[in-house]
Design an enzyme around this catalytic site. Structure first.
Site, PDB file in Angstrom:
ATOM      1  N   HIS A  23      66.969   9.591  94.429  1.00  0.00           N
ATOM      2  CA  HIS A  23      67.348  10.613  93.434  1.00  0.00           C
ATOM      3  C   HIS A  23      67.605  11.955  94.136  1.00  0.00           C
ATOM      4  O   HIS A  23      68.569  12.665  93.806  1.00  0.00           O
ATOM      5  CB  HIS A  23      66.218  10.841  92.414  1.00  0.00           C
ATOM      6  CG  HIS A  23      65.923   9.678  91.518  1.00  0.00           C
ATOM      7  ND1 HIS A  23      64.654   9.184  91.338  1.00  0.00           N
ATOM      8  CD2 HIS A  23      66.729   8.925  90.722  1.00  0.00           C
ATOM      9  CE1 HIS A  23      64.689   8.169  90.469  1.00  0.00           C
ATOM     10  NE2 HIS A  23      65.937   7.990  90.087  1.00  0.00           N
ATOM     11  N   LYS A  47      59.882   3.821  75.736  1.00  0.00           N
ATOM     12  CA  LYS A  47      59.734   3.352  77.122  1.00  0.00           C
ATOM     13  C   LYS A  47      58.413   3.871  77.664  1.00  0.00           C
ATOM     14  O   LYS A  47      58.189   5.091  77.648  1.00  0.00           O
ATOM     15  CB  LYS A  47      60.920   3.893  77.950  1.00  0.00           C
ATOM     16  CG  LYS A  47      61.064   3.235  79.306  1.00  0.00           C
ATOM     17  CD  LYS A  47      62.382   3.674  79.952  1.00  0.00           C
ATOM     18  CE  LYS A  47      62.494   3.170  81.376  1.00  0.00           C
ATOM     19  NZ  LYS A  47      63.747   3.562  82.024  1.00  0.00           N
ATOM     20  N   ARG A  96      73.669   2.340  92.345  1.00  0.00           N
ATOM     21  CA  ARG A  96      73.187   1.562  93.493  1.00  0.00           C
ATOM     22  C   ARG A  96      73.992   0.261  93.551  1.00  0.00           C
ATOM     23  O   ARG A  96      75.157   0.269  93.890  1.00  0.00           O
ATOM     24  CB  ARG A  96      71.686   1.282  93.356  1.00  0.00           C
ATOM     25  CG  ARG A  96      70.817   2.493  93.650  1.00  0.00           C
ATOM     26  CD  ARG A  96      69.403   2.261  93.203  1.00  0.00           C
ATOM     27  NE  ARG A  96      69.411   1.822  91.796  1.00  0.00           N
ATOM     28  CZ  ARG A  96      68.341   1.577  91.066  1.00  0.00           C
ATOM     29  NH1 ARG A  96      67.171   1.678  91.599  1.00  0.00           N
ATOM     30  NH2 ARG A  96      68.449   1.231  89.809  1.00  0.00           N
ATOM     31  N   SER A 134      62.380   3.372  91.243  1.00  0.00           N
ATOM     32  CA  SER A 134      61.076   3.902  90.843  1.00  0.00           C
ATOM     33  C   SER A 134      60.101   2.765  90.603  1.00  0.00           C
ATOM     34  O   SER A 134      58.922   2.847  90.982  1.00  0.00           O
ATOM     35  CB  SER A 134      61.208   4.751  89.576  1.00  0.00           C
ATOM     36  OG  SER A 134      62.024   5.857  89.821  1.00  0.00           O
TER      37      SER A 134
HETATM   38  O1  PNS Z   1      66.648   6.703  84.877  1.00  0.00           O
HETATM   39  P1  PNS Z   1      67.118   5.912  83.696  1.00  0.00           P
HETATM   40  O2  PNS Z   1      65.942   5.291  82.962  1.00  0.00           O
HETATM   41  O3  PNS Z   1      68.171   4.904  84.057  1.00  0.00           O
HETATM   42  O4  PNS Z   1      67.792   6.974  82.688  1.00  0.00           O
HETATM   43  C1  PNS Z   1      68.268   6.576  81.442  1.00  0.00           C
HETATM   44  C2  PNS Z   1      68.706   7.782  80.598  1.00  0.00           C
HETATM   45  C3  PNS Z   1      67.561   8.742  80.390  1.00  0.00           C
HETATM   46  C4  PNS Z   1      69.835   8.493  81.271  1.00  0.00           C
HETATM   47  C5  PNS Z   1      69.198   7.202  79.233  1.00  0.00           C
HETATM   48  O5  PNS Z   1      68.204   6.407  78.676  1.00  0.00           O
HETATM   49  C6  PNS Z   1      69.582   8.292  78.246  1.00  0.00           C
HETATM   50  O6  PNS Z   1      70.630   8.878  78.380  1.00  0.00           O
HETATM   51  N1  PNS Z   1      68.690   8.575  77.293  1.00  0.00           N
HETATM   52  C7  PNS Z   1      68.874   9.617  76.317  1.00  0.00           C
HETATM   53  C8  PNS Z   1      69.441   9.089  75.004  1.00  0.00           C
HETATM   54  C9  PNS Z   1      70.963   9.111  75.037  1.00  0.00           C
HETATM   55  O7  PNS Z   1      71.603  10.093  75.334  1.00  0.00           O
HETATM   56  N2  PNS Z   1      71.561   7.966  74.666  1.00  0.00           N
HETATM   57  C10 PNS Z   1      73.006   7.831  74.627  1.00  0.00           C
HETATM   58  C11 PNS Z   1      73.557   7.193  75.880  1.00  0.00           C
HETATM   59  S1  PNS Z   1      73.780   5.496  75.590  1.00  0.00           S
END
Ligand code: PNS
Length: 164
Positions: A23, A47, A96, A134
């Site tokens: 990151h 989550k 990735r 992670s």
């Molecule tokens: O590190 P991650 O878990 O892959 O991140 C996922 C994240 C936080 C980017 C995703 O879950 C997210 O965007 N959550 C916020 C809700 C949102 O905006 N949803 C619409 C996109 S489908």
């Protein structure tokens, strides 16, 4: 828009449970393209995470303290709503393996549908961080393995302590 223009703002959202060297590499490589980069720690009630939202924010702050114009915040809600609030023009994500692609493509497509004016920009992972995640870091730390080359030095002990 030039990177020196204060209006050139991007958001890098994620769970960051915990932030990894992968990151940090994305943050360092994305930063030169923008005036400011908001690192957005997602608060997702469905989550379960090892670290609280405040711990995750603090760990990113300590790992990026030397960087200029990095803003670390938490949010619960849509990334595009936060992006609009701070006038961001772009969402940054790291890619990735091929296995990331489907999820990332769907998310980028949905975010474009929700906010056509905000572009998702992908940075492909550097080879040495290709296999880092992670969840793997948590598994290694939980089982007493060496995580020093996978996480920023400033947060290594915090992760180890979590499993003591
Ligand atoms: O590190 P991650 O878990 O892959 O991140 C996922 C994240 C936080 C980017 C995703 O879950 C997210 O965007 N959550 C916020 C809700 C949102 O905006 N949803 C619409 C996109 S489908």
């Amino acid at each position: 828009m030039k990177s020196g223009d204060p209006k050139n703002i991007a958001v890098y959202p994620g769970s960051f449970d915990p932030v990894t060297s992968g990151h940090i590499d994305i943050i360092q490589r994305a930063k030169p393209f923008f005036y400011s980069l908001h690192i957005l720690v997602a608060e997702n009630p469905s989550k379960s995470t090892l670290f609280s939202i405040d711990e995750r924010v603090e760990m990113i702050k300590s790992a990026t303290s030397a960087e200029k114009n990095i803003i670390v915040s938490s949010f619960s809600g849509l990334v595009v709503d936060y992006a609009r609030k701070v006038n961001a023009k772009a969402i940054v994500r790291g890619l990735r393996a091929v296995s990331d692609f489907d999820y990332e493509f769907q998310m980028a497509t949905m975010n474009r549908r929700l906010a056509p004016d905000i572009e998702t920009i992908f940075f492909t992972t550097r080879g040495k961080f290709f296999y880092i995640s992670s969840s793997m870091i948590k598994s290694i730390a939980q089982n007493g393995g060496d995580i020093s080359s996978f996480v920023p030095e400033s947060i290594e002990q915090k992760i180890i302590n979590k499993f003591k």
